[in-house]
Scaffold this motif. Structure first.
Motif, PDB file in Angstrom:
ATOM      1  N   GLY A   4      37.508 -16.268  -4.033  1.00  0.00           N
ATOM      2  CA  GLY A   4      36.092 -16.330  -4.348  1.00  0.00           C
ATOM      3  C   GLY A   4      35.218 -15.411  -3.524  1.00  0.00           C
ATOM      4  N   VAL A   5      35.824 -14.631  -2.638  1.00  0.00           N
ATOM      5  CA  VAL A   5      35.063 -13.766  -1.733  1.00  0.00           C
ATOM      6  C   VAL A   5      34.971 -12.347  -2.309  1.00  0.00           C
ATOM      7  CG1 VAL A   5      34.954 -12.791   0.599  1.00  0.00           C
ATOM      8  CG2 VAL A   5      35.793 -15.128   0.249  1.00  0.00           C
ATOM      9  N   VAL A   6      33.847 -11.690  -2.052  1.00  0.00           N
ATOM     10  CA  VAL A   6      33.679 -10.271  -2.363  1.00  0.00           C
ATOM     11  C   VAL A   6      33.623  -9.510  -1.042  1.00  0.00           C
ATOM     12  CG1 VAL A   6      32.179  -8.508  -3.369  1.00  0.00           C
ATOM     13  CG2 VAL A   6      32.444 -10.726  -4.514  1.00  0.00           C
ATOM     14  N   HIS A   7      34.570  -8.593  -0.846  1.00  0.00           N
ATOM     15  CA  HIS A   7      34.589  -7.758   0.355  1.00  0.00           C
ATOM     16  C   HIS A   7      34.079  -6.362  -0.009  1.00  0.00           C
ATOM     17  CE1 HIS A   7      36.671 -10.710   2.761  1.00  0.00           C
ATOM     18  NE2 HIS A   7      37.693 -10.764   1.919  1.00  0.00           N
ATOM     19  N   GLU A   8      33.021  -5.907   0.640  1.00  0.00           N
ATOM     20  CA  GLU A   8      32.513  -4.544   0.436  1.00  0.00           C
ATOM     21  C   GLU A   8      33.037  -3.659   1.552  1.00  0.00           C
ATOM     22  OE1 GLU A   8      28.618  -3.514  -0.512  1.00  0.00           O
ATOM     23  OE2 GLU A   8      28.403  -4.965  -2.128  1.00  0.00           O
ATOM     24  N   LEU A   9      33.759  -2.613   1.182  1.00  0.00           N
ATOM     25  CA  LEU A   9      34.429  -1.767   2.159  1.00  0.00           C
ATOM     26  C   LEU A   9      33.806  -0.376   2.216  1.00  0.00           C
ATOM     27  CD1 LEU A   9      38.185  -2.572   1.415  1.00  0.00           C
ATOM     28  CD2 LEU A   9      36.529  -3.881   2.762  1.00  0.00           C
ATOM     29  N   THR A  10      33.494   0.059   3.427  1.00  0.00           N
ATOM     30  CA  THR A  10      33.000   1.419   3.652  1.00  0.00           C
ATOM     31  C   THR A  10      33.644   1.958   4.919  1.00  0.00           C
ATOM     32  OG1 THR A  10      31.143   0.884   5.135  1.00  0.00           O
ATOM     33  CG2 THR A  10      30.740   0.686   2.755  1.00  0.00           C
ATOM     34  N   GLY A  11      33.423   3.239   5.146  1.00  0.00           N
ATOM     35  CA  GLY A  11      33.761   3.815   6.429  1.00  0.00           C
ATOM     36  C   GLY A  11      32.705   3.473   7.455  1.00  0.00           C
ATOM     37  N   PRO A  12      32.844   4.002   8.691  1.00  0.00           N
ATOM     38  CA  PRO A  12      31.926   3.611   9.767  1.00  0.00           C
ATOM     39  C   PRO A  12      30.612   4.374   9.801  1.00  0.00           C
ATOM     40  CG  PRO A  12      33.618   5.051  10.633  1.00  0.00           C
ATOM     41  CD  PRO A  12      33.966   4.805   9.192  1.00  0.00           C
ATOM     42  N   ARG A  13      30.482   5.454   8.993  1.00  0.00           N
ATOM     43  CA  ARG A  13      29.237   6.231   9.048  1.00  0.00           C
ATOM     44  C   ARG A  13      28.986   6.930   7.721  1.00  0.00           C
ATOM     45  NH1 ARG A  13      30.228  12.029  11.316  1.00  0.00           N
ATOM     46  NH2 ARG A  13      32.508  12.231  11.217  1.00  0.00           N
ATOM     47  N   LEU A  14      27.738   7.350   7.562  1.00  0.00           N
ATOM     48  CA  LEU A  14      27.313   8.053   6.357  1.00  0.00           C
ATOM     49  C   LEU A  14      27.483   9.550   6.540  1.00  0.00           C
ATOM     50  CD1 LEU A  14      24.006   6.079   5.742  1.00  0.00           C
ATOM     51  CD2 LEU A  14      26.013   6.025   4.249  1.00  0.00           C
ATOM     52  N   LEU A  15      27.971  10.211   5.478  1.00  0.00           N
ATOM     53  CA  LEU A  15      28.108  11.667   5.483  1.00  0.00           C
ATOM     54  C   LEU A  15      27.652  12.218   4.145  1.00  0.00           C
ATOM     55  CD1 LEU A  15      31.682  12.070   7.026  1.00  0.00           C
ATOM     56  CD2 LEU A  15      29.563  12.784   8.105  1.00  0.00           C
ATOM     57  N   THR A  16      26.811  13.249   4.170  1.00  0.00           N
ATOM     58  CA  THR A  16      26.475  13.958   2.941  1.00  0.00           C
ATOM     59  C   THR A  16      27.651  14.856   2.560  1.00  0.00           C
ATOM     60  OG1 THR A  16      25.546  15.872   4.085  1.00  0.00           O
ATOM     61  CG2 THR A  16      24.051  14.017   3.626  1.00  0.00           C
ATOM     62  N   PHE A  17      27.612  15.402   1.352  1.00  0.00           N
ATOM     63  CA  PHE A  17      28.679  16.317   0.943  1.00  0.00           C
ATOM     64  C   PHE A  17      28.684  17.569   1.813  1.00  0.00           C
ATOM     65  CE2 PHE A  17      29.677  13.692  -2.564  1.00  0.00           C
ATOM     66  CZ  PHE A  17      30.858  14.157  -3.121  1.00  0.00           C
ATOM     67  N   ALA A  18      27.518  18.009   2.233  1.00  0.00           N
ATOM     68  CA  ALA A  18      27.476  19.175   3.124  1.00  0.00           C
ATOM     69  C   ALA A  18      28.143  18.859   4.454  1.00  0.00           C
ATOM     70  CB  ALA A  18      26.029  19.601   3.345  1.00  0.00           C
ATOM     71  N   GLU A  19      27.922  17.655   4.972  1.00  0.00           N
ATOM     72  CA  GLU A  19      28.572  17.245   6.219  1.00  0.00           C
ATOM     73  C   GLU A  19      30.073  17.060   6.023  1.00  0.00           C
ATOM     74  OE1 GLU A  19      24.821  14.913   8.300  1.00  0.00           O
ATOM     75  OE2 GLU A  19      26.075  13.877   6.823  1.00  0.00           O
ATOM     76  N   VAL A  20      30.464  16.556   4.865  1.00  0.00           N
ATOM     77  CA  VAL A  20      31.882  16.455   4.532  1.00  0.00           C
ATOM     78  C   VAL A  20      32.524  17.838   4.527  1.00  0.00           C
ATOM     79  CG1 VAL A  20      33.456  16.043   2.603  1.00  0.00           C
ATOM     80  CG2 VAL A  20      31.850  14.268   3.300  1.00  0.00           C
ATOM     81  N   ALA A  21      31.846  18.798   3.905  1.00  0.00           N
ATOM     82  CA  ALA A  21      32.379  20.165   3.852  1.00  0.00           C
ATOM     83  C   ALA A  21      32.566  20.734   5.258  1.00  0.00           C
ATOM     84  CB  ALA A  21      31.443  21.055   3.035  1.00  0.00           C
TER      85      ALA A  21
END
Length: 286
Positions: free
Chosen positions: A180-197
């Protein structure tokens, strides 16, 4: 929470996909009997989302299932397919279901509810965009070419490592206390596509540029890769909607389930580069 893996049989509906094969590997290492579903079947369970006749045989005798719907829970027809899957799972006595869902997708929530109506013990894992999209999917080709085009603008995304997702799924499948639980999973920080590149450039040792495009432009790119126009337009529309900023936040889902921090995108990029993801030494793009 108690472990519940003795003599357990688990169906993994997409056993060769990004998350499915990782779940299969981890369950097998724990001694769980695994049916790795695939469209071709082979020595494993044949399972094809487009062929309902394959679902019952794959589910028969299983105690639990990891449900990863293809192409996406927000796709047309997903609600009906998942509802039928839940009914067949119930008829075959499958009591525990773990569903991979998309974070911030209203259409996916409708599919979640359709599966929940089956009456089984459902746990939903809503994931951010996968970091491995850059090493095991069409975007990997862009990294190799030095240019990643996507309709994201300057929106940031909390990229999740698929190893973390697989660890969470296996924990939920083999331990009690998550029904009955919903787990929302993300990484530890936000990155734009430019930062990803920039991260990819550093890891790969050569320049990788991000090229922002509109939704229609991206649909055109997908069509040039051979994707049918309706599917390309739907997928481009989905990405555009998801990357409007409403998902630009991190969660503690990984830490709450696993008791540790999630892996960072930098870790992913270094691992992928060491494995040869962008120089021909790694696993085939899939």
């Amino acid at each position: 929470m108690t472990e519940n893996k003795k003599r357990q049989t688990v169906l993994v509906t997409s056993g060769t996909g990004k998350t499915g094969r990782r779940v299969v590997e981890r369950l097998t290492a724990l001694g769980v009997t695994v049916r790795a579903g695939s469209r071709k079947g082979g020595g494993e369970a044949r399972f094809d989302w487009e062929d309902e006749s394959t679902w019952g045989p794959a589910l028969r005798g299983a105690d639990a299932a990891y449900v990863a719907y293809y192409p996406d829970l927000a796709a047309p027809g997903a609600v009906e397919a998942v509802r039928a899957f839940g009914r067949i799972a119930s008829e075959n006595g499958v009591r525990r279901l773990v569903l991979l869902s998309g974070r911030g997708e209203p259409e996916a929530v409708a599919a979640e509810e359709a599966l929940r109506a089956s009456g089984g013990e459902l746990t939903v894992v809503r994931a951010a965009f996968f970091a491995q999209n850059f090493s095991e999917g069409v975007m990997a080709e862009g990294v190799v070419a030095g240019e990643v085009a996507f309709p994201a603008g300057e929106t940031a995304e909390p990229w999740v490592h698929t190893d973390d997702l697989a660890d969470v799924v296996v924990t939920v499948l083999t331990q009690d206390g998550h029904a009955g639980v919903v787990h929302e999973l993300t990484g530890p920080r936000l990155l734009t596509f430019a930062e990803v590149a920039a991260e990819l450039s550093k890891a790969a040792g050569r320049e990788v540029r991000y090229v922002p495009v509109s939704g229609p432009q991206y649909a055109g790119l997908l069509q040039r890769y051979g994707m049918p126009a309706p599917e390309a337009e739907w997928l481009a529309g989905l990405f555009t909607a998801l990357l409007d900023g409403h998902n630009a936040s991190v969660t503690d889902g990984v830490e709450r389930v696993l008791g540790r921090a999630p892996r960072d995108f930098t870790d992913f990029a270094r691992e992928a580069a060491r494995a040869g993801a962008w120089d021909g030494r790694g696993a085939p793009v899939a």
